[in-house]
Design an enzyme around this catalytic site. Structure first.
Site, PDB file in Angstrom:
ATOM      1  N   ASN A   1      16.857  -6.239  55.883  1.00 52.84           N
ATOM      2  CA  ASN A   1      18.199  -6.225  56.415  1.00 52.84           C
ATOM      3  C   ASN A   1      18.077  -6.140  58.032  1.00 52.84           C
ATOM      4  OD1 ASN A   1      21.031  -5.565  56.089  1.00 52.84           O
ATOM      5  ND2 ASN A   1      20.409  -3.285  56.871  1.00 52.84           N
TER       6      ASN A   1
ATOM      7  N   GLU B   1      26.602  -3.801  56.843  1.00 54.66           N
ATOM      8  CA  GLU B   1      27.116  -2.752  57.705  1.00 54.66           C
ATOM      9  C   GLU B   1      28.301  -3.344  58.763  1.00 54.66           C
ATOM     10  OE1 GLU B   1      23.628  -1.226  59.708  1.00 54.66           O
ATOM     11  OE2 GLU B   1      22.443  -1.096  58.014  1.00 54.66           O
TER      12      GLU B   1
HETATM   13  O1  G3I Z   1      21.682  15.420  60.220  1.00 55.90           O
HETATM   14  C1  G3I Z   1      21.680  16.024  61.598  1.00 55.90           C
HETATM   15  C2  G3I Z   1      22.176  17.341  61.824  1.00 55.90           C
HETATM   16  O2  G3I Z   1      21.596  18.368  61.195  1.00 55.90           O
HETATM   17  C3  G3I Z   1      22.315  17.660  63.199  1.00 55.90           C
HETATM   18  O3  G3I Z   1      23.027  18.779  63.502  1.00 55.90           O
HETATM   19  C4  G3I Z   1      23.099  16.596  64.169  1.00 55.90           C
HETATM   20  C5  G3I Z   1      23.286  16.703  65.357  1.00 55.90           C
HETATM   21  O4  G3I Z   1      23.226  15.497  66.265  1.00 55.90           O
HETATM   22  O5  G3I Z   1      22.493  15.312  63.852  1.00 55.90           O
HETATM   23  C6  G3I Z   1      22.623  15.003  62.403  1.00 55.90           C
HETATM   24  O6  G3I Z   1      21.571  13.439  62.261  1.00 55.90           O
HETATM   25  C7  G3I Z   1      22.370  12.586  62.623  1.00 55.90           C
HETATM   26  C8  G3I Z   1      22.621  11.764  61.601  1.00 55.90           C
HETATM   27  O7  G3I Z   1      23.214  10.361  61.922  1.00 55.90           O
HETATM   28  C9  G3I Z   1      23.494  12.213  60.488  1.00 55.90           C
HETATM   29  O8  G3I Z   1      24.799  12.425  61.031  1.00 55.90           O
HETATM   30  C10 G3I Z   1      21.624  11.869  63.842  1.00 55.90           C
HETATM   31  O9  G3I Z   1      21.458  12.692  65.028  1.00 55.90           O
HETATM   32  C11 G3I Z   1      22.142  10.575  64.085  1.00 55.90           C
HETATM   33  O10 G3I Z   1      21.287   9.861  65.079  1.00 55.90           O
HETATM   34  C12 G3I Z   1      22.328   9.938  62.898  1.00 55.90           C
HETATM   35  O11 G3I Z   1      22.896   8.539  63.279  1.00 55.90           O
HETATM   36  C13 G3I Z   1      22.895   7.478  62.416  1.00 55.90           C
HETATM   37  C14 G3I Z   1      21.967   6.331  62.862  1.00 55.90           C
HETATM   38  O12 G3I Z   1      22.133   5.403  61.598  1.00 55.90           O
HETATM   39  C15 G3I Z   1      20.547   6.885  62.989  1.00 55.90           C
HETATM   40  O13 G3I Z   1      19.910   5.609  63.490  1.00 55.90           O
HETATM   41  C16 G3I Z   1      24.227   7.170  61.875  1.00 55.90           C
HETATM   42  O14 G3I Z   1      24.984   8.237  61.438  1.00 55.90           O
HETATM   43  C17 G3I Z   1      24.228   5.836  60.925  1.00 55.90           C
HETATM   44  O15 G3I Z   1      25.515   5.307  60.895  1.00 55.90           O
HETATM   45  C18 G3I Z   1      23.411   4.754  61.675  1.00 55.90           C
HETATM   46  O16 G3I Z   1      23.153   3.717  60.704  1.00 55.90           O
HETATM   47  C19 G3I Z   1      22.435   2.547  61.018  1.00 55.90           C
HETATM   48  C20 G3I Z   1      21.554   1.984  59.991  1.00 55.90           C
HETATM   49  O17 G3I Z   1      21.105   2.968  59.282  1.00 55.90           O
HETATM   50  C21 G3I Z   1      20.988   0.859  60.122  1.00 55.90           C
HETATM   51  N1  G3I Z   1      21.547  -0.105  61.012  1.00 55.90           N
HETATM   52  C22 G3I Z   1      22.173   0.325  62.379  1.00 55.90           C
HETATM   53  C23 G3I Z   1      23.094   1.630  61.979  1.00 55.90           C
HETATM   54  C24 G3I Z   1      23.983   1.938  63.210  1.00 55.90           C
HETATM   55  O18 G3I Z   1      23.087   2.407  63.971  1.00 55.90           O
END
Ligand code: G3I
Length: 300
Positions: free
Chosen positions: A169, A232
């Site tokens: 992916n 996605e």
């Molecule tokens: O779980 C913690 C929480 O405990 C904390 O209070 C909060 C404060 O910032 O952060 C939370 O974690 C976050 C997590 O999402 C859950 O909400 C992370 O900071 C945040 O970085 C994370 O972002 C995710 C991202 O991947 C990480 O790289 C996005 O939700 C998610 O949509 C995104 O998805 C990715 C795919 O996996 C791969 N392709 C790209 C796509 C978009 O970036």
């Protein structure tokens, strides 16, 4: 058909969404999820940091919550993602060499074994290719364990869950470009050498338009003998609705494009804050893009 999932099912495809476990108590969210989608991807809950917070200690609480909600409501599950250079637990970020390789392959084996028989498709490896013109691998701690780390991961996943489709992916692979061609060459090599791979995920985080060779790119992967999945999808910009329609028509035109997943339900659920790149408004209303997708799915 009057829902995305039912419309996709008419041609044997699925139409899914990323789901966040902490939103499963939101009734607007769950109503749309249950009504419209027949496939689910955990947005974060099956990633390495979530599932193996300490080495050898696995936590499937949130991943299982999403999986069980999906299976109890008749939906397929895409597993996302076994190995990725991001969202690694801190302990793994500190490893290298054969120690990291061993930990990574053990992670693949353990997680794929836990979910054995329940996952339709696994993103075994996510985002391992470099952006830009090189067409080569991205530098990462995993890549530094040796170029064969990707095939080792696919072999371990196949051994642990022989019935799951195993996908590679990535993003910025929507058209024919150096990055997608690098992946194309890897898949061709894997097929030639018998490395188990069944599908390629084209993430499709887009702005305004899909590239004009989007369908041709899907088709060239399909012609290697793998399924392609749009994994996605989200699209920002004023041409959003037309672009969603074009992406859906491109998938429908490629026999081995077996499904589309959008990366969230409502605009307020998106990781692209303020870009409103999804099919439902923050209050859960269908957007023009929704109608374009539904019409394209129904047109067969
Ligand atoms: O779980 C913690 C929480 O405990 C904390 O209070 C909060 C404060 O910032 O952060 C939370 O974690 C976050 C997590 O999402 C859950 O909400 C992370 O900071 C945040 O970085 C994370 O972002 C995710 C991202 O991947 C990480 O790289 C996005 O939700 C998610 O949509 C995104 O998805 C990715 C795919 O996996 C791969 N392709 C790209 C796509 C978009 O970036």
């Amino acid at each position: 058909a009057t829902t995305l999932g039912a419309a996709a099912a008419q041609s044997g495809r699925n139409f899914g969404t990323a789901v966040a476990a902490q939103k499963l108590g939101d009734s607007t969210y769950v109503n749309i999820l249950n009504t419209e989608f027949n496939s689910v991807t955990a947005e974060n809950e099956m990633k390495w940091d979530a599932t193996e917070p300490n080495r050898g200690q696995f936590n499937y609480t949130s991943g299982d919550r999403i999986l069980n909600h999906a299976l109890n409501n008749g939906k397929q599950v895409r597993g996302h993602a076994l190995l990725w250079h991001q969202q690694q637990p801190r302990w793994a970020q500190g490893l290298s060499g054969s120690d990291l390789r061993q930990a990574a392959i053990n992670h693949v084996t353990q997680v794929a074994t836990h979910y054995r028989g329940k996952i339709h498709s696994w993103d075994v490896v996510n985002e391992a290719f470099a952006d830009g013109g090189s067409g080569g691998r991205r530098d990462s701690n995993l890549q530094r364990t040796g170029n064969d780390w990707i095939e080792a991961a696919f072999r371990a996943a196949r051994a642990a869950d022989p019935n799951a489709k195993l996908c590679y992916n990535d993003y910025n692979t929507d058209g024919i470009n150096a990055k997608s061609t690098g992946i194309y060459n890897m898949v061709r090599d894997f097929k030639a050498r018998g490395v188990p791979i069944d599908c390629v995920g084209i993430q499709s985080h887009l702005s305004n338009n899909a590239p004009s060779d989007y369908q041709a790119n899907l088709q060239r992967f399909a012609d290697l003998g793998v399924d392609v999945q749009i994994t996605e999808l989200d699209i920002s910009g004023s041409n959003q609705a037309n672009a969603f329609g074009a992406v859906t028509r491109a998938c429908m035109a490629v026999a081995r494009c077996t499904g589309i997943t959008v990366w969230g339900i409502r605009d307020t659920d998106s990781w692209r804050t303020g870009e409103n790149p999804l099919l439902f408004t923050g209050s859960g209303a269908k957007k023009p893009a929704y109608n374009q997708v539904l019409d394209a799915l129904n047109a067969g």
